[in-house]
Scaffold this motif. Structure first.
Motif, PDB file in Angstrom:
ATOM      1  N   PRO A  64       1.025 -18.131   5.788  1.00  0.00           N
ATOM      2  CA  PRO A  64       2.102 -18.057   4.800  1.00  0.00           C
ATOM      3  C   PRO A  64       3.416 -17.665   5.466  1.00  0.00           C
ATOM      4  O   PRO A  64       3.447 -16.807   6.354  1.00  0.00           O
ATOM      5  N   ILE A  65       4.486 -18.272   5.035  1.00  0.00           N
ATOM      6  CA  ILE A  65       5.765 -18.119   5.722  1.00  0.00           C
ATOM      7  C   ILE A  65       6.208 -16.662   5.816  1.00  0.00           C
ATOM      8  O   ILE A  65       6.722 -16.217   6.846  1.00  0.00           O
ATOM      9  N   TYR A  66       6.000 -15.885   4.763  1.00  0.00           N
ATOM     10  CA  TYR A  66       6.475 -14.496   4.783  1.00  0.00           C
ATOM     11  C   TYR A  66       5.799 -13.671   5.874  1.00  0.00           C
ATOM     12  O   TYR A  66       6.377 -12.699   6.387  1.00  0.00           O
ATOM     13  N   GLN A  67       4.564 -14.043   6.267  1.00  0.00           N
ATOM     14  CA  GLN A  67       3.854 -13.289   7.288  1.00  0.00           C
ATOM     15  C   GLN A  67       4.447 -13.484   8.682  1.00  0.00           C
ATOM     16  O   GLN A  67       4.196 -12.687   9.587  1.00  0.00           O
ATOM     17  N   ARG A  68       5.257 -14.492   8.857  1.00  0.00           N
ATOM     18  CA  ARG A  68       5.839 -14.753  10.168  1.00  0.00           C
ATOM     19  C   ARG A  68       6.829 -13.665  10.571  1.00  0.00           C
ATOM     20  O   ARG A  68       7.121 -13.482  11.762  1.00  0.00           O
ATOM     21  N   ALA A  69       7.358 -12.945   9.584  1.00  0.00           N
ATOM     22  CA  ALA A  69       8.304 -11.867   9.900  1.00  0.00           C
ATOM     23  C   ALA A  69       7.662 -10.789  10.760  1.00  0.00           C
ATOM     24  O   ALA A  69       8.339 -10.142  11.569  1.00  0.00           O
ATOM     25  N   GLN A  70       6.347 -10.588  10.592  1.00  0.00           N
ATOM     26  CA  GLN A  70       5.662  -9.535  11.343  1.00  0.00           C
ATOM     27  C   GLN A  70       5.818  -9.714  12.847  1.00  0.00           C
ATOM     28  O   GLN A  70       5.952  -8.734  13.582  1.00  0.00           O
ATOM     29  N   GLY A  71       5.789 -10.959  13.285  1.00  0.00           N
ATOM     30  CA  GLY A  71       5.897 -11.216  14.715  1.00  0.00           C
ATOM     31  C   GLY A  71       7.262 -10.895  15.287  1.00  0.00           C
ATOM     32  O   GLY A  71       7.416 -10.768  16.511  1.00  0.00           O
ATOM     33  N   PHE A  72       8.255 -10.758  14.424  1.00  0.00           N
ATOM     34  CA  PHE A  72       9.610 -10.442  14.877  1.00  0.00           C
ATOM     35  C   PHE A  72       9.956  -8.976  14.647  1.00  0.00           C
ATOM     36  O   PHE A  72      11.033  -8.523  15.022  1.00  0.00           O
ATOM     37  N   GLY A  73       9.050  -8.256  13.983  1.00  0.00           N
ATOM     38  CA  GLY A  73       9.250  -6.823  13.840  1.00  0.00           C
ATOM     39  C   GLY A  73       9.957  -6.368  12.582  1.00  0.00           C
ATOM     40  O   GLY A  73      10.526  -5.276  12.561  1.00  0.00           O
ATOM     41  N   PHE A  74       9.939  -7.168  11.539  1.00  0.00           N
ATOM     42  CA  PHE A  74      10.506  -6.711  10.268  1.00  0.00           C
ATOM     43  C   PHE A  74       9.634  -7.210   9.116  1.00  0.00           C
ATOM     44  O   PHE A  74       8.808  -8.104   9.295  1.00  0.00           O
ATOM     45  N   PRO A  75       9.770  -6.619   7.933  1.00  0.00           N
ATOM     46  CA  PRO A  75       8.854  -6.948   6.839  1.00  0.00           C
ATOM     47  C   PRO A  75       9.138  -8.283   6.172  1.00  0.00           C
ATOM     48  O   PRO A  75      10.271  -8.770   6.170  1.00  0.00           O
ATOM     49  N   GLY A  76       8.083  -8.839   5.608  1.00  0.00           N
ATOM     50  CA  GLY A  76       8.193 -10.044   4.802  1.00  0.00           C
ATOM     51  C   GLY A  76       7.433  -9.854   3.506  1.00  0.00           C
ATOM     52  O   GLY A  76       6.453  -9.103   3.460  1.00  0.00           O
ATOM     53  N   VAL A  77       7.884 -10.510   2.461  1.00  0.00           N
ATOM     54  CA  VAL A  77       7.227 -10.394   1.163  1.00  0.00           C
ATOM     55  C   VAL A  77       7.275 -11.745   0.469  1.00  0.00           C
ATOM     56  O   VAL A  77       8.254 -12.477   0.591  1.00  0.00           O
ATOM     57  N   ARG A  78       6.189 -12.061  -0.222  1.00  0.00           N
ATOM     58  CA  ARG A  78       6.141 -13.305  -0.998  1.00  0.00           C
ATOM     59  C   ARG A  78       6.246 -12.947  -2.479  1.00  0.00           C
ATOM     60  O   ARG A  78       5.515 -12.100  -2.985  1.00  0.00           O
ATOM     61  N   VAL A  79       7.180 -13.610  -3.172  1.00  0.00           N
ATOM     62  CA  VAL A  79       7.395 -13.374  -4.588  1.00  0.00           C
ATOM     63  C   VAL A  79       7.193 -14.685  -5.342  1.00  0.00           C
ATOM     64  O   VAL A  79       7.413 -15.772  -4.794  1.00  0.00           O
ATOM     65  N   ASP A  80       6.739 -14.573  -6.575  1.00  0.00           N
ATOM     66  CA  ASP A  80       6.624 -15.747  -7.434  1.00  0.00           C
ATOM     67  C   ASP A  80       8.031 -16.293  -7.673  1.00  0.00           C
ATOM     68  O   ASP A  80       8.833 -15.686  -8.383  1.00  0.00           O
ATOM     69  N   GLY A  81       8.330 -17.419  -7.072  1.00  0.00           N
ATOM     70  CA  GLY A  81       9.676 -17.981  -7.157  1.00  0.00           C
ATOM     71  C   GLY A  81      10.033 -18.549  -8.514  1.00  0.00           C
ATOM     72  O   GLY A  81      11.184 -18.926  -8.738  1.00  0.00           O
ATOM     73  N   ASN A  82       9.077 -18.612  -9.445  1.00  0.00           N
ATOM     74  CA  ASN A  82       9.367 -19.062 -10.806  1.00  0.00           C
ATOM     75  C   ASN A  82       9.505 -17.888 -11.766  1.00  0.00           C
ATOM     76  O   ASN A  82       9.617 -18.088 -12.971  1.00  0.00           O
ATOM     77  N   ASP A  83       9.485 -16.686 -11.229  1.00  0.00           N
ATOM     78  CA  ASP A  83       9.601 -15.459 -11.998  1.00  0.00           C
ATOM     79  C   ASP A  83      10.964 -14.835 -11.699  1.00  0.00           C
ATOM     80  O   ASP A  83      11.170 -14.243 -10.644  1.00  0.00           O
ATOM     81  N   VAL A  84      11.898 -14.985 -12.621  1.00  0.00           N
ATOM     82  CA  VAL A  84      13.260 -14.524 -12.354  1.00  0.00           C
ATOM     83  C   VAL A  84      13.326 -13.008 -12.223  1.00  0.00           C
ATOM     84  O   VAL A  84      14.103 -12.486 -11.401  1.00  0.00           O
ATOM     85  N   LEU A  85      12.504 -12.270 -12.963  1.00  0.00           N
ATOM     86  CA  LEU A  85      12.484 -10.815 -12.825  1.00  0.00           C
ATOM     87  C   LEU A  85      11.925 -10.391 -11.467  1.00  0.00           C
ATOM     88  O   LEU A  85      12.434  -9.480 -10.827  1.00  0.00           O
ATOM     89  N   GLY A  86      10.863 -11.063 -11.042  1.00  0.00           N
ATOM     90  CA  GLY A  86      10.293 -10.759  -9.739  1.00  0.00           C
ATOM     91  C   GLY A  86      11.275 -11.025  -8.620  1.00  0.00           C
ATOM     92  O   GLY A  86      11.409 -10.216  -7.682  1.00  0.00           O
ATOM     93  N   CYS A  87      11.988 -12.157  -8.689  1.00  0.00           N
ATOM     94  CA  CYS A  87      12.970 -12.494  -7.659  1.00  0.00           C
ATOM     95  C   CYS A  87      14.130 -11.503  -7.663  1.00  0.00           C
ATOM     96  O   CYS A  87      14.635 -11.122  -6.596  1.00  0.00           O
ATOM     97  N   LEU A  88      14.543 -11.082  -8.850  1.00  0.00           N
ATOM     98  CA  LEU A  88      15.609 -10.084  -8.960  1.00  0.00           C
ATOM     99  C   LEU A  88      15.183  -8.776  -8.306  1.00  0.00           C
ATOM    100  O   LEU A  88      15.930  -8.191  -7.509  1.00  0.00           O
ATOM    101  N   ALA A  89      13.977  -8.315  -8.619  1.00  0.00           N
ATOM    102  CA  ALA A  89      13.497  -7.029  -8.101  1.00  0.00           C
ATOM    103  C   ALA A  89      13.323  -7.057  -6.590  1.00  0.00           C
ATOM    104  O   ALA A  89      13.781  -6.149  -5.872  1.00  0.00           O
ATOM    105  N   VAL A  90      12.646  -8.074  -6.080  1.00  0.00           N
ATOM    106  CA  VAL A  90      12.365  -8.144  -4.642  1.00  0.00           C
ATOM    107  C   VAL A  90      13.655  -8.283  -3.841  1.00  0.00           C
ATOM    108  O   VAL A  90      13.813  -7.661  -2.780  1.00  0.00           O
ATOM    109  N   THR A  91      14.601  -9.078  -4.343  1.00  0.00           N
ATOM    110  CA  THR A  91      15.859  -9.245  -3.612  1.00  0.00           C
ATOM    111  C   THR A  91      16.674  -7.968  -3.627  1.00  0.00           C
ATOM    112  O   THR A  91      17.301  -7.611  -2.622  1.00  0.00           O
TER     113      THR A  91
END
Length: 397
Positions: free
Chosen positions: A241-268
């Motif tokens: 999963p694309i968000y997991q690629r951040a681990q290899g560079f040393g910073f966090p990644g998170v996957r959010v439901d992109g069709n959930d406007v509240l989820g996208c608002l919160a995570v961003t």
């Protein structure tokens, strides 16, 4: 967690769910999942049925959202979709040379766009019409480039919204450099860079991840994984999963439901706060779906089936929020009726504005190529002039 939201954690396509799928592809997908170790986690605050899901980690970032603000998010998505549909129609009528639709990605763009502060800076691709709306860029200003009458259409510093970037992935480098600069200036603002799942394969993106991590740059990388890089599925871009690629560079990644406007608002909001407080970059993968064509020059029926689109239409981001508004008594029929009228007025305004734009200069394409001119360009200009003149000979224009 509902059955649907659990299924949404992992992109699944059966062998018969899209045109051109083979047994080899299915085997590749299974291997990639096994190598990833676990199912991708998915942050979701609002289910497709319009039900609010509690999340101990991210609820606090939307705790203060009022019914009025929820109606505002809904309005943003509806008007953005209406503008997008009008632009697609205008291209089909020959008024625009090309258009890249955001159909299906409204929640990812509006949710993340409304998480930004005025002093934050945005580096978009060419599909961030919803983010542009949130930054106060007039929709008609987005269309000049696609009509061929300008090279952008707005002042980037007027809204802290950079011009659209056609070169895939290059804006992540621009965003990283800008973020490094504001950090050195001591500013507490943040930068957000938008890109797609296909762009994640670009070397520019990997370089951006490296520099942003090493210099602790205040940047949020926001990947809208709409699952199709033109005609290539996501598993052709990454084995994990694309968000997991951040681990290899040393910073966090998170996957959010992109069709959930509240989820996208919160995570961003969470990611932007990390950036502003000096904690460095974050990769946000908004797992969504491009319900239309990649651009108006694309035919998605050549590489995916109707069943896949129909499954994602049931997760429509606008319908999802409407169900929540109605179920919570946060909006009545009067609100929806007024918004429908506003939507039609916007479509009319965009249509009239585009038709009032001048026709592109047919010969401008030959200018500014070489400072001192070039024999081959001169030859091509003459050939094109003769071609144009042939229409006049036939009584055309």
């Amino acid at each position: 967690m509902t059955v649907e939201s659990t299924a949404a954690r992992t992109p699944r396509r059966s062998a018969g769910s899209k045109a051109g799928t083979t047994g080899t592809k299915r085997t590749t997908r299974t291997t990639a999942k096994k190598d990833a170790g676990t199912e991708p986690q998915l942050v979701q605050l609002l289910t497709p049925e319009g039900k609010r899901v509690k999340n101990a980690e991210y609820d606090k970032y939307v705790a203060g959202v009022t019914p009025e603000e929820l109606r505002g998010l809904y309005r943003d998505m509806v008007l953005t979709r209406r503008f997008d549909a009008e632009a697609t129609s205008l291209q089909r009528q020959g008024e625009l040379g090309l258009w890249a639709s955001l159909l299906g990605q409204e929640a990812a763009q509006i949710g993340s766009g409304r998480a930004l502060r005025d002093d934050d800076y945005v580096f978009p691709t060419y599909r961030e019409h919803g983010v542009a709306w949130c930054r106060g860029v007039d929709p008609t200003n987005l269309l000049g480039m696609f009509r061929g009458v300008n090279n952008g259409g707005w002042d980037p510093n007027g809204n802290n919204f950079q011009l659209y970037t056609i070169v895939i992935g290059s804006q992540t480098l621009h965003a990283t450099g800008y973020a490094m600069g504001i950090a050195k200036d001591g500013a507490d603002s943040a930068v957000i860079a938008y890109f797609g799942d296909g762009a994640s394969s670009q070397g520019d993106v990997a370089e951006s991840f490296t520099f942003s991590a090493v210099y602790n740059a205040p940047v949020v990388f926001f990947c809208q994984n709409n699952q199709w890089a033109i005609s290539e599925p996501t598993e052709k871009q990454s084995r994990v999963p694309i968000y997991q690629r951040a681990q290899g560079f040393g910073f966090p990644g998170v996957r959010v439901d992109g069709n959930d406007v509240l989820g996208c608002l919160a995570v961003t909001r969470w990611a932007l706060e990390r950036a502003r407080s000096g904690e460095g970059p974050t990769l946000v993968e908004a797992f969504t779906y491009r319900m239309g064509a990649h651009t108006t020059s694309d035919d998605p029926t050549r590489y995916r089936g109707d069943e896949e689109r129909q499954a994602w239409e049931a997760k429509d981001p606008i319908l999802r929020l409407r169900r929540y508004l109605e179920g919570s008594n946060h909006a009545d029929e009067g609100f929806f009726a007024e918004l429908e009228a506003e939507s039609e007025a916007l479509g009319k305004r965009v249509r009239e504005a585009v038709r009032a734009m001048p026709d592109p200069d047919h010969f401008a394409i030959f200018e500014n190529v070489y400072a001192d001119g070039h024999a081959l360009v001169d030859e091509e200009r003459a050939q094109f002039a003769a071609y144009q003149a042939s229409f006049a000979d036939e009584g055309g224009n």
